[in-house]
Enzyme design. Structure first.
Site, PDB file in Angstrom:
ATOM      1  N   ILE A 238       0.746  -1.178  -0.132  1.00 18.45           N
ATOM      2  CA  ILE A 238      -0.191  -0.213   0.287  1.00 18.45           C
ATOM      3  C   ILE A 238       0.810   0.792  -0.252  1.00 18.45           C
ATOM      4  O   ILE A 238       0.766   2.351  -0.359  1.00 18.45           O
ATOM      5  CB  ILE A 238      -1.000  -0.373   1.312  1.00 18.45           C
ATOM      6  CG1 ILE A 238      -2.269   0.585   0.651  1.00 18.45           C
ATOM      7  CG2 ILE A 238      -0.410   0.201   2.661  1.00 18.45           C
ATOM      8  CD1 ILE A 238      -2.709   0.869   1.344  1.00 18.45           C
TER       9      ILE A 238
ATOM     10  N   ASP B  42       0.895   0.038   9.005  1.00 16.09           N
ATOM     11  CA  ASP B  42       1.721   1.296  10.106  1.00 16.09           C
ATOM     12  C   ASP B  42       3.189   1.651  10.487  1.00 16.09           C
ATOM     13  O   ASP B  42       3.593   2.315   9.191  1.00 16.09           O
ATOM     14  CB  ASP B  42       0.309   1.224  11.562  1.00 16.09           C
ATOM     15  CG  ASP B  42       0.281   2.157  12.864  1.00 16.09           C
ATOM     16  OD1 ASP B  42       0.682   3.090  11.893  1.00 16.09           O
ATOM     17  OD2 ASP B  42      -0.257   2.046  13.689  1.00 16.09           O
TER      18      ASP B  42
ATOM     19  N   SER C 209      -8.018  -5.044  10.509  1.00 17.84           N
ATOM     20  CA  SER C 209      -7.481  -5.889  11.555  1.00 17.84           C
ATOM     21  C   SER C 209      -6.949  -7.309  10.744  1.00 17.84           C
ATOM     22  O   SER C 209      -7.326  -8.111  11.734  1.00 17.84           O
ATOM     23  CB  SER C 209      -9.664  -5.740  11.637  1.00 17.84           C
ATOM     24  OG  SER C 209      -9.368  -4.835  12.669  1.00 17.84           O
TER      25      SER C 209
END
Ligand code: ADP
Length: 184
Positions: A17, A40, A129
């Protein structure tokens, strides 16, 4: 693989991403907004310190106790190709009977709403998630695809939503679910 919902495209790809050139990419953040592992960590590493600076300011001014599950905030994309990062917090999987599906849908919906409010027209999502937070890929894909489909059916201000799957197995699950959920 590609689908059309109204005037918008949904694309499903395998990739990283942090390499996407959409206006915004979505971060599967944790409520601290201080960075972490998985997607993250990759976003903060490649995007540079400006992203964390803005996250710290958001914590101070808007969410002193952390960003609640299902909510979304926006920062610069820093050194990324994407101009913006939308940070959202997905639910931790606790067996499926603790409102996980609704919270995961909120994470997608609130990210999309925030994007539209900023004039963003193209956006990439990871499989929120499904890493450290343990949400089963099949169930997560179903929530992601249905929530984005329903949003695009009511909203013509987005041109493209890309689902970026990091592994071949995740990609295959999305591909199969998308044929079920998105094909007329
Ligand atoms: P969460 O804490 O929400 O579970 P993770 O980052 O641990 O978030 O994992 C979410 C998903 O993102 C997982 O399916 C993982 O394989 C995937 N992922 C990890 N790195 C990347 C990346 N660079 N680009 C896209 N997806 C990624």
């Amino acid at each position: 693989m590609e689908f059309r919902i109204g005037n918008a495209k949904i694309r499903i790809i395998r990739g990283d991403i942090t390499e996407q050139e959409t206006d915004a990419i979505v971060n599967a953040a944790n409520s601290s907004l201080m960075g972490g592992g998985g997607v993250d960590g990759a976003i903060h590493r490649k995007g540079g310190p400006k992203i964390l600076e803005e996250c710290k300011r958001i914590r101070r001014t808007q969410w002193p106790n952390g960003l609640p599950t299902g909510k979304a905030v926006i920062t610069t994309g820093g050194n990324l190709k994407a101009k913006y990062v939308i940070h959202t917090v997905g639910p931790v999987w606790r067996g499926g009977k603790h409102g996980e599906a609704e919270l995961l849908a909120d994470a997608y919906r609130n990210s999309l709403k925030l994007a539209v409010s900023k004039g963003i027209r193209t956006i990439s999502f990871p499989a929120i998630s499904t890493g450290a937070y343990g949400y089963p890929m099949e169930e997560a894909a179903e929530v992601a695809l249905k929530t984005v489909r329903d949003f695009l059916e009511d909203e013509d201000k987005l041109d493209e939503v890309v689902f970026v799957l990091f592994t071949e197995s995740a990609y295959k699950v999305y591909e199969r679910k998308a044929r079920e959920i998105l094909a007329e």
